[in-house]
Write a protein that holds these residues in place. Structure first.
Motif, PDB file in Angstrom:
ATOM      1  N   LEU A 181       0.833  -1.199   0.000  1.00 24.28           N
ATOM      2  CA  LEU A 181       0.000   0.000   0.000  1.00 24.28           C
ATOM      3  C   LEU A 181       0.874   1.259   0.000  1.00 24.28           C
ATOM      4  O   LEU A 181       0.563   2.250  -0.677  1.00 24.28           O
ATOM      5  N   GLN A 182       1.986   1.161   0.710  1.00 23.14           N
ATOM      6  CA  GLN A 182       2.909   2.310   0.725  1.00 23.14           C
ATOM      7  C   GLN A 182       3.482   2.571  -0.665  1.00 23.14           C
ATOM      8  O   GLN A 182       3.547   3.710  -1.121  1.00 23.14           O
ATOM      9  N   VAL A 183       3.854   1.504  -1.343  1.00 23.46           N
ATOM     10  CA  VAL A 183       4.386   1.650  -2.713  1.00 23.46           C
ATOM     11  C   VAL A 183       3.358   2.368  -3.578  1.00 23.46           C
ATOM     12  O   VAL A 183       3.664   3.328  -4.303  1.00 23.46           O
ATOM     13  N   LEU A 184       2.104   1.901  -3.487  1.00 27.66           N
ATOM     14  CA  LEU A 184       1.034   2.445  -4.347  1.00 27.66           C
ATOM     15  C   LEU A 184       0.814   3.929  -4.063  1.00 27.66           C
ATOM     16  O   LEU A 184       0.790   4.762  -4.971  1.00 27.66           O
ATOM     17  N   LEU A 185       0.644   4.256  -2.774  1.00 30.70           N
ATOM     18  CA  LEU A 185       0.308   5.640  -2.427  1.00 30.70           C
ATOM     19  C   LEU A 185       1.469   6.593  -2.722  1.00 30.70           C
ATOM     20  O   LEU A 185       1.265   7.699  -3.227  1.00 30.70           O
ATOM     21  N   ARG A 186       2.675   6.146  -2.427  1.00 32.01           N
ATOM     22  CA  ARG A 186       3.827   7.035  -2.645  1.00 32.01           C
ATOM     23  C   ARG A 186       4.056   7.272  -4.137  1.00 32.01           C
ATOM     24  O   ARG A 186       4.331   8.389  -4.556  1.00 32.01           O
ATOM     25  N   ALA A 187       3.922   6.200  -4.921  1.00 36.49           N
ATOM     26  CA  ALA A 187       4.135   6.359  -6.372  1.00 36.49           C
ATOM     27  C   ALA A 187       3.070   7.292  -6.945  1.00 36.49           C
ATOM     28  O   ALA A 187       3.357   8.150  -7.789  1.00 36.49           O
ATOM     29  N   ALA A 188       1.836   7.130  -6.473  1.00 37.38           N
ATOM     30  CA  ALA A 188       0.747   7.977  -6.974  1.00 37.38           C
ATOM     31  C   ALA A 188       1.031   9.433  -6.611  1.00 37.38           C
ATOM     32  O   ALA A 188       0.862  10.335  -7.435  1.00 37.38           O
ATOM     33  N   GLN A 189       1.469   9.639  -5.371  1.00 38.68           N
ATOM     34  CA  GLN A 189       1.735  11.017  -4.939  1.00 38.68           C
ATOM     35  C   GLN A 189       2.872  11.624  -5.768  1.00 38.68           C
ATOM     36  O   GLN A 189       2.771  12.757  -6.244  1.00 38.68           O
ATOM     37  N   ALA A 190       3.906  10.834  -5.976  1.00 41.39           N
ATOM     38  CA  ALA A 190       5.071  11.339  -6.719  1.00 41.39           C
ATOM     39  C   ALA A 190       4.688  11.707  -8.153  1.00 41.39           C
ATOM     40  O   ALA A 190       5.206  12.660  -8.719  1.00 41.39           O
ATOM     41  N   ARG A 191       3.751  10.943  -8.724  1.00 37.09           N
ATOM     42  CA  ARG A 191       3.385  11.169 -10.132  1.00 37.09           C
ATOM     43  C   ARG A 191       2.149  12.060 -10.306  1.00 37.09           C
ATOM     44  O   ARG A 191       1.672  12.266 -11.419  1.00 37.09           O
ATOM     45  N   GLY A 192       1.579  12.480  -9.177  1.00 41.18           N
ATOM     46  CA  GLY A 192       0.360  13.309  -9.261  1.00 41.18           C
ATOM     47  C   GLY A 192      -0.844  12.525  -9.751  1.00 41.18           C
ATOM     48  O   GLY A 192      -1.763  13.088 -10.350  1.00 41.18           O
ATOM     49  N   VAL A 193      -0.851  11.206  -9.500  1.00 41.22           N
ATOM     50  CA  VAL A 193      -1.983  10.371  -9.923  1.00 41.22           C
ATOM     51  C   VAL A 193      -3.052  10.392  -8.825  1.00 41.22           C
ATOM     52  O   VAL A 193      -2.739  10.247  -7.643  1.00 41.22           O
ATOM     53  N   GLU A 194      -4.288  10.561  -9.222  1.00 39.66           N
ATOM     54  CA  GLU A 194      -5.357  10.592  -8.225  1.00 39.66           C
ATOM     55  C   GLU A 194      -5.639   9.181  -7.728  1.00 39.66           C
ATOM     56  O   GLU A 194      -5.646   8.223  -8.517  1.00 39.66           O
ATOM     57  N   VAL A 195      -5.891   9.060  -6.430  1.00 43.17           N
ATOM     58  CA  VAL A 195      -6.135   7.742  -5.836  1.00 43.17           C
ATOM     59  C   VAL A 195      -7.578   7.662  -5.360  1.00 43.17           C
ATOM     60  O   VAL A 195      -8.113   8.620  -4.813  1.00 43.17           O
ATOM     61  N   PHE A 196      -8.203   6.523  -5.598  1.00 40.94           N
ATOM     62  CA  PHE A 196      -9.581   6.303  -5.149  1.00 40.94           C
ATOM     63  C   PHE A 196      -9.624   4.988  -4.374  1.00 40.94           C
ATOM     64  O   PHE A 196      -9.108   3.971  -4.851  1.00 40.94           O
ATOM     65  N   PHE A 197     -10.249   5.056  -3.192  1.00 43.42           N
ATOM     66  CA  PHE A 197     -10.356   3.831  -2.408  1.00 43.42           C
ATOM     67  C   PHE A 197     -11.683   3.169  -2.745  1.00 43.42           C
ATOM     68  O   PHE A 197     -12.703   3.841  -2.935  1.00 43.42           O
TER      69      PHE A 197
END
Ligand SMILES: Cc1cc2nc3c(=O)[nH]c(=O)nc-3n(C[C@H](O)[C@H](O)[C@H](O)COP(=O)(O)OP(=O)(O)OC[C@H]3O[C@@H](n4cnc5c(N)ncnc54)[C@H](O)[C@@H]3O)c2cc1C
Length: 761
Positions: free
Chosen positions: A500-516
């Protein structure tokens, strides 16, 4: 397309010309600029103007016409002015129902190649923009396309008339076939030296035979073209972009090469060459070998190994039949012929809806667009829905779609269904050519985006544990209780906290929006899906139920509420019974502060464990959380990993299951069983949304397969094949009707996944 070339012709004659067009296309703008025809804003008739010319598609109320009338300026239609300007010239008038622009363009091309110095006025644009659509020329001869649609054809007295074919059209102007026929009979009679007609056109033949009162003495001036015509021709071969035509009869040579495809273009070329010969041009075998075509006639706007896209101006059933028959031969082995058809004018649609449907049945798949009005008011029986009904009645097996007024949905559907080898034809005389290009643009942009998403998924994949799942374009409909909507661009089911950390950090770094995503029981997914990373705690690691020695219980965010309720009951823990029947997960229930039967999720919460967007794990005590109706502020950005819950008491398991049974029965009696997303709207202050909707008479109201439940009016159910758009449209209708009936604005309780309600409601 008619007035622009005339403006250019007039400018070349030395007139000062300005023009306006509410939908001016780029090549025309450039051509006008080249001839110093200034384009003025709508309605701005310049000072010093002495005459206003308009297309027949321009309504009397148009600002420019109104301004001209107000200033007392004379007004004429395109055909009237063209006739006036060409008076005294040796006019070759190209007319007929189908193919006249192509035939005119072929004739102009052949004359230029033969160095015959005629002028011309085309009713369209050459595909090669170096070729202007009008030229004054240096002889008395002028080739012009003349239009029968508005009756201005009566003003012409040509030297030569070339009638490609006569097929009753423009029923707005010619109520009966006979009116149409007598207009052409009169034109033929006014023609000075030669009339060229098709040997396959029954109506032309009839007129020439004198049945309509034509002076028999004039008959020697008639010539036919076609397979058995005076100017005869048949296809000897078709290779690549070229036709090889075998000529006979009055033609002085045996063969020509034409850069065009299809039987009807063979006929057009024959007619053009025959007219050139009658004018006195010297024919040669390659006069049309480099013919570049005209815009909007089988214009290939995308050609790649797996997909060909073209657009064509065909707008009469006969043209569509000819076009589709010719396109059949160009479809790849496993590909399909997909046609998008935009009917042109309500009057024509009313007249020919059955014929349109029959012609379109030659395709493998059809998408219908709204009628392009071309200045007409809507006419009962003349709408796209009428063609749709005809197709459904007579070609039930043909897949046909009609999404009124929704180009975006149409484009999406088209992109989704494409298969390798398909040929997509955008057909019609309205603005469908622009739509074709808009769709291709969108597709290109989508492909670029897809590449970006592929890169993002490729970046994540090697960093995740073996138990994790990662997918591109994962469909979300089946992961929701409403069962509608599109896909997640990237979808992940992490198996560990590190994942989950990999997913959230990569999304944040790339400016990708995350949806739970929990169990999707409070969501409407739009049909276009979700542009972002969707994370679901579906792995069993997130579904733990662990009683603690201090009497509290740890519940993983991925645990189903039903299981929480059942397991707690088995362990003799009281306080969770109200969750029975809420089809969500612990994570979703925390985010929404789910509630039922007088209980609320946060009644039983002591602590919530979350992961922040930066991948930090934190434990928040209940007192730190900002909780309200269907809301928990801290979970707007952070993901709940689980919660420490405090049971109200201990009791024997039977008493707990009795309580659960009571709640279950109550739910069964008051809520529908079909797929839904629970209550759609929030209850307004001191009122019930369900009651307001019921009182507005909306129970059973439907859009597509979405229906306002007859059991509970605040539920929208999916009758089987509802789309996200159906649900949203129904919500819009419900809101409007309740607003009208009671002055109350209902606010959605369900969430629109990946979007804001204000964007769509
Ligand atoms: C037939 C039916 C009856 C219903 N009855 C009720 C009812 O009585 N009372 C009631 O309150 N609701 C009811 N609902 C609505 C729904 O079940 C609840 O809102 C439920 O809590 C949603 O949980 P979920 O897991 O399905 O969440 P989802 O629908 O998947 O998601 C809802 C929201 O929660 C977020 N979310 C999901 N998981 C997490 C997480 N781990 N961390 C942070 N955010 C997360 C999502 O991003 C989304 O914003 C009903 C729904 C249906 C279909």
């Amino acid at each position: 397309m008619g007035v622009g070339p005339l403006a250019i012709y007039l400018a070349q004659l030395g007139f000062e010309v300005t023009g306006e067009d509410d939908a001016l296309v780029e090549p025309m703008r450039a051509l006008l600029a080249r001839e110093h025809v200034a384009v003025v804003p709508s309605g701005a008739v310049p000072a010093g103007c002495s005459l206003v010319v308009y297309s027949s598609a321009i309504a009397a109320a148009h600002p420019a016409r109104a301004a001209a009338v107000a200033r007392g300026l004379p007004l004429v239609r395109r055909g009237e002015l063209l006739a006036e300007v060409l008076r005294g010239k040796k006019l070759v008038a190209v007319c007929g129902a189908h193919g006249k622009t192509t035939t005119t363009a072929m004739l102009i091309t052949a004359l230029r190649r033969a160095q015959f110095p005629a002028g011309w006025v085309l009713g369209g644009l050459f595909a090669d923009d170096a070729m202007p659509p009008a030229r004054t020329g240096s002889s008395d001869w002028v080739v012009a396309e003349i239009d029968e649609s508005d009756g201005t054809i009566d003003a012409f007295s040509p030297e030569i008339t070339l009638a490609t074919n006569l097929d009753w059209d423009h029923p707005d102007h010619y109520r009966r076939l006979d009116d149409f026929a007598s207009t052409f009979a009169a034109l033929f009679a006014r023609t000075k030296s030669a009339v060229l007609i098709s040997d396959t056109c029954a109506l032309s033949q009839r007129l020439v035979a004198g049945g309509s009162g034509i002076n028999p003495d004039l008959r020697p001036k008639y010539f036919s073209f076609g397979r058995s015509g005076d100017f005869s021709c048949e296809i000897a071969g078709e290779t690549g972009e070229h036709l090889r035509l075998r000529l006979g009869g009055r033609f002085p040579m045996a063969e020509v090469t034409v850069r065009a495809r299809g039987e009807f273009n063979a006929a057009n070329a024959t007619a053009a060459l025959a007219a050139a010969q009658l004018m006195g041009a010297e024919l040669a075998p390659r006069l049309l070998a480099d013919y570049t075509g005209v815009c909007r006639r089988q214009s290939v706007i995308h050609a790649a190994p797996g997909l060909t896209v073209l657009e064509d101006y065909a707008h009469h059933p006969a043209e569509i039949r000819a076009l589709l028959a010719s396109l059949r031969g160009r479809v790849g082995e496993r590909g399909r012929l997909i046609v998008l058809f935009q009917p042109h004018r309500f009057s024509r649609t009313a007249q020919f809806k059955t014929e349109f449907a029959a012609a379109l049945a030659l395709a493998d798949r059809v998408h219908l667009l709204d009628v392009y009005a071309a200045g007409e008011a809507p006419l009962a029986g003349g709408t796209t829905a009428d063609i749709y009904a005809e197709l459904k009645k007579n070609s039930a097996a043909l897949p046909v779609d009609y999404l009124p007024g929704d180009d975006a949905a149409l484009f999406r559907a088209l992109s989704r269904e494409l298969q390798r080898g398909d040929l997509v034809a955008f057909v019609g005389a309205g603005d469908i050519d622009q739509k074709a290009r808009a769709w291709l643009e969108l597709r290109r942009a989508d492909e670029m985006k897809a590449k970006t998403w592929d890169d993002f998924a490729d970046l994540l994949r090697p960093q995740l544990s073996a138990g994790a799942r990662l997918a591109r374009e994962e469909s979300l409909a089946a992961k929701t209780t409403m069962r509608v909507g599109g896909a997640a661009r990237v979808y992940a089911e992490p198996a560990t906290v590190a994942d989950l950390q990999v997913l959230l950090r990569a999304a944040q770094a790339r400016g990708v929006e995350v949806f739970f995503l929990g169990r999707g029981s409070n969501l409407i997914v739009p049909d276009e899906g979700v542009d972002g990373l969707v994370i679901a705690l579906a792995h069993e690691a997130w579904q733990r139920f662990e009683p603690r020695p201090d009497g509290r219980v740890w519940a993983g965010a991925g645990l189903r509420l039903k299981n929480l309720c059942g397991l707690a009951g088995k362990a003799g823990l009281v306080g969770f019974e109200f969750l029975e029947g809420i089809p969500g997960s612990v994570g979703g229930a925390l985010r929404m502060n789910a509630g039922a039967m007088g209980g609320w999720m946060f009644d039983v919460v002591d602590e919530v464990e979350i992961m922040t967007p930066a991948g930090e794990v934190k434990t928040l005590r209940k007192a730190d959380l900002h909780v309200a109706y269907r809301h928990c502020a801290e979970l707007l950005d952070a993901m709940a990993l689980g919660a420490l819950l405090r049971p109200a008491a201990q009791a024997d398991t039977e008493a707990i299951s009795r309580q659960i049974d009571v709640y279950r029965r109550k739910r069964h009696e008051t809520q529908p069983r079909e797929p839904s997303a629970g209550c759609i709207f929030k209850n307004p202050a001191a009122n019930s949304a369900g009651r307001l909707i019921d009182e507005a008479g909306l129970k059973g109201e439907r859009v597509g397969d979405a229906e306002v439940s007859t059991v509970h009016a605040n539920f929208i159910i999916n009758r089987g094949h509802a789309t996200g758009a159906d649900v949203i449209a129904l919500m819009r209708r419900v809101r409007a009707r309740v607003r009208e009936a009671r002055g109350v604005e209902l606010e959605p309780e369900v969430l629109l996944y990946g979007k804001k309600w204000e964007e769509v409601l």
